[in-house]
Design an enzyme around this catalytic site. Structure first.
Site, PDB file in Angstrom:
ATOM      1  N   CYS B  36       0.816  -1.209   0.000  1.00  0.00           N
ATOM      2  CA  CYS B  36       0.000   0.000   0.000  1.00  0.00           C
ATOM      3  C   CYS B  36       0.852   1.263   0.000  1.00  0.00           C
ATOM      4  O   CYS B  36       0.347   2.351  -0.198  1.00  0.00           O
ATOM      5  CB  CYS B  36      -0.895   0.044   1.232  1.00  0.00           C
ATOM      6  N   CYS B 107      -2.928   9.404   6.089  1.00  0.00           N
ATOM      7  CA  CYS B 107      -1.812   9.179   7.024  1.00  0.00           C
ATOM      8  C   CYS B 107      -2.298   9.326   8.466  1.00  0.00           C
ATOM      9  O   CYS B 107      -1.874   8.585   9.351  1.00  0.00           O
ATOM     10  CB  CYS B 107      -0.675  10.166   6.772  1.00  0.00           C
TER      11      CYS B 107
END
Ligand code: FES
Lengths: 384, 286
Positions: B36, B107
């Site tokens: 990913c 994030c």
């Protein structure tokens, strides 16, 4: 802090001679080349002079084969659209998986319009299988579009041979040569290349100017309809300073190919050899069949954007094929097409050297890189 | 895309705090994967007597914002009780960094998920993020993102477009073939939300008398607020309603909770939204 610019595949510094060549057309010679008066009309000669220089740089037979555009993307788009219109009835297009978006996105659009597009794969080194290309050719293929050199890895494709294969099937051949012009010798007159796109800012001319080579006798359909400029092949008032600049840049580039092959290449090779000594690194792209200034190296288990941020802090400019810098979230389509493993693909950095790079630039990168990678690896949860 | 990072993001990227791995941690959470493009491993030490996180360390594979988010997260959780830590949202992480670029919000989501995973690991509960992996079909194959997660993030972060969903979860950021499905989920969630809001709207308009207002306030506290507090072993007492002023007292785990400010703010918002936009909430100390 001194800027170390190693991102010449993204854009280049405009050469001082080029700046000089274009300046008068902003100031005292600002006339419109289409005007009847001498003040403007005399500018037309400058355009023709630039056309000759670009034609000479490409080894084209005649200057009239060069059409000035606004950029490489316009040249690619125009070339592909025009080619399809002059091979009406044929519904197939062959290209590769690693083209620049200026070609790839047109190809995707063509699919939506009912064309059958074949995207040729590349091997681990980023090379094409020409036998596969031959296999895929038939009388339905209108156009083969294959880049001359890849922007990310620098891998050079045998575009002249591919052009021959295309012609054997009476298909047209277009090449996106934006990265190749000025870096490797090109001689269009002796080739089967029908259409070739280039961009000024990749060869030390400014942004906003490009050119398209259209082989003499080749049918052409304009993309921009407007006035009679460029003999009716592209409407719109000419970007005279840009054209003058491109002419000058092409002239210098032709002389410079030799420097690329020797000095720039030596710089690149030294940089690359030292970087590859850092454990857990790999080179992306064929070792030999590559542009002299491009080096794409992957650092295992660290992420490209993080590397670039740290380099940036040190005043070093480079690029990455990592997902985080590309606007999409997946790593570069070029690296994926080459089957680069994920733990390497996310950590790729492209260094592209050019005319103004020196030994000191390479020294600086080599001083910064090893501790930088070590630091990021310390933070990374993956190690082996 | 040029970096649009705040100075704080840069500080935490260039000098990350709490890098590493706690030996013999009390809780550990791992999220993301190398495929990913980002991954975070968080380890925590917990003082069993006080339920407080005494130490936290991280290792991150990812871009500048991923490293900065992880570093900030470890700073935020240290010294907090587990419940307080759990009340930290991904928005809180981003806000503590002075904001993240929209396309990097995932994030902060990763940070929040790792924290939850580490706490759940300590408590021996299955992590929500993990449940989601089993729960529902995988919508985005490129990044292995399930419907459950997409729905949760849409609700929690008030997402409105497919682009938002991609920014927060990465779903849709690869080949793009899942965007139509994301759009359906989004429409469904937004539809539900609109329906909920529509159900609430008339209630606000119907209020005629003081008594009606008092009843509605009680209803909201009983049905909307208390069940959520009770989940975290907390509760509240309604002390007084005087015109637009509502006075409550937090009890159980909620009293003295460090996140109490967040909770009471949320209660006030709820009351304003459903009952009357002029309501002000007063909280009595125990
Ligand atoms: S399946 Fe979601 S982006 Fe490819």
């Amino acid at each position: 802090m001194r800027t170390v610019y190693l991102d010449n595949n993204a854009t280049t510094q405009v050469a001082p001679e080029v700046v000089e060549a274009m300046m008068p057309f902003f100031t005292e010679r600002y006339g419109n080349p289409s005007s009847m008066h001498d003040f403007g009309g005399s500018v037309g000669k400058v355009i023709e002079d630039a056309r000759e220089k670009v034609a000479a740089c490409l080894g084209a037979e005649q200057a009239s084969e060069i059409l000035f555009t606004s950029c490489g993307t316009e040249s690619d788009n125009t070339a592909i659209r025009s080619a399809l219109l002059s091979r009406k009835g044929r519904k197939r297009v062959l290209t590769t998986r690693v083209e620049h978006p200026a070609v790839l996105n047109v190809a995707r659009q063509l699919e939506r319009e009912g064309f059958d597009v074949t995207y040729l794969p590349v091997d681990r080194d980023g090379l094409l299988d020409l036998d596969l290309l031959r296999e895929k050719m038939d009388a339905e293929v209108a156009l083969v579009s294959v880049m001359a050199a890849n922007n990310e890895t620098g891998v050079i494709f045998p575009f002249e041979e591919i052009a021959r294969i295309a012609h054997e099937h009476d298909a047209l051949f277009h090449t996106d040569a934006v990265q190749a012009v000025g870096k490797i010798p090109i001689r269009l007159a002796d080739s089967d290349i029908d259409l070739l796109a280039l961009s000024g800012h990749k060869l030390n001319a400014p942004k906003g100017i490009g050119a398209l080579y259209i082989r003499r006798g080749q049918r052409f359909r304009p993309f921009l309809l407007g006035g009679h400029q460029e003999r009716g092949r592209r409407g719109g008032t000419e970007n005279v300073p840009g054209i003058a600049a491109l002419g000058k840049a092409a002239e210098i580039a032709a002389e410079h190919v030799c420097d690329e092959r020797t000095r720039v290449r030596a710089l690149r090779d030294r940089l690359e050899a030292e970087l590859l000594k850092i454990p857990g690194t790999r080179l992306n792209g064929h070792k030999e069949q590559r542009l002299p200034g491009t080096s794409n190296v992957s650092f295992k288990n660290v992420e490209g954007e993080a590397i670039l941020l740290m380099l940036n802090q040190e005043g070093i400019c480079a690029s990455s094929g990592s997902a985080c810098t590309s606007g999409t979230l997946e790593p570069s389509h070029v690296l994926r097409a080459m089957g680069v493993p994920f733990n390497f693909a996310h950590g790729s950095v492209r260094f592209s050297l050019g005319r103004y790079n020196t030994d000191a630039d390479v020294d600086r990168v080599l001083e910064v890189m090893p501790p930088l990678i070590a630091r990021l690896r310390e933070i990374s949860p993956f190690r082996d | 895309m040029a970096w649009d990072y705040t100075d704080l993001v840069k500080q935490h990227f260039f000098s990350p705090r709490n890098v590493g791995k706690i030996e013999a941690p009390d809780g550990a959470g791992q999220v993301g994967s190398i495929a990913c493009g980002d991954a975070l491993s968080l380890t925590i030490k917990v003082d069993g007597a006080t339920d407080r996180i005494t130490d936290a360390k991280f290792q991150t594979f990812g871009c500048g914002s991923a490293i900065a988010s992880s570093s900030m997260l470890t700073e935020m959780v240290k010294g907090k009780t587990l419940d307080e830590a759990l009340s930290i949202t991904n928005q809180d992480i981003a806000a503590a960094l002075g904001g993240l670029p929209a396309e990097k919000m995932h994030c902060s989501v990763m940070g929040r998920e790792a924290l939850e995973a580490a706490i759940n690991d300590y408590r021996g509960v299955k992590a929500k993020a993990e449940e989601e992996k089993d729960e529902g079909r995988i919508v985005c194959n490129c990044f292995g993102i399930a419907e459950g997660k997409i729905r949760r993030v849409i609700r929690e972060d008030n997402l409105r477009t497919v682009e938002d969903v991609t920014n927060y979860t990465k779903a849709g950021g690869g080949c793009g073939s899942c965007t139509a499905q994301i759009e359906e989920i989004l429409e469904d969630e937004l539809g539900k939300k609109a329906a909920e809001e529509a159900a609430v709207q008339p209630a606000r308009k119907r209020l005629r008398t003081n008594l009606e207002r008092i009843n509605l306030i009680q209803e909201v506290l009983d049905n909307e607020v208390r069940p959520i507090l009770q989940k975290d072993s907390g509760d509240l007492d309604l002390v007084d309603i005087d015109g637009h002023r509502v006075t409550i007292r937090m009890v159980g785990h909620c009293s003295g909770c460090r996140a109490a400010g967040l909770t009471t703010g949320w209660i006030e918002d709820k009351l304003r939204e459903i009952v009357d936009p002029n309501i002000s909430l007063e909280v009595l100390e125990e």
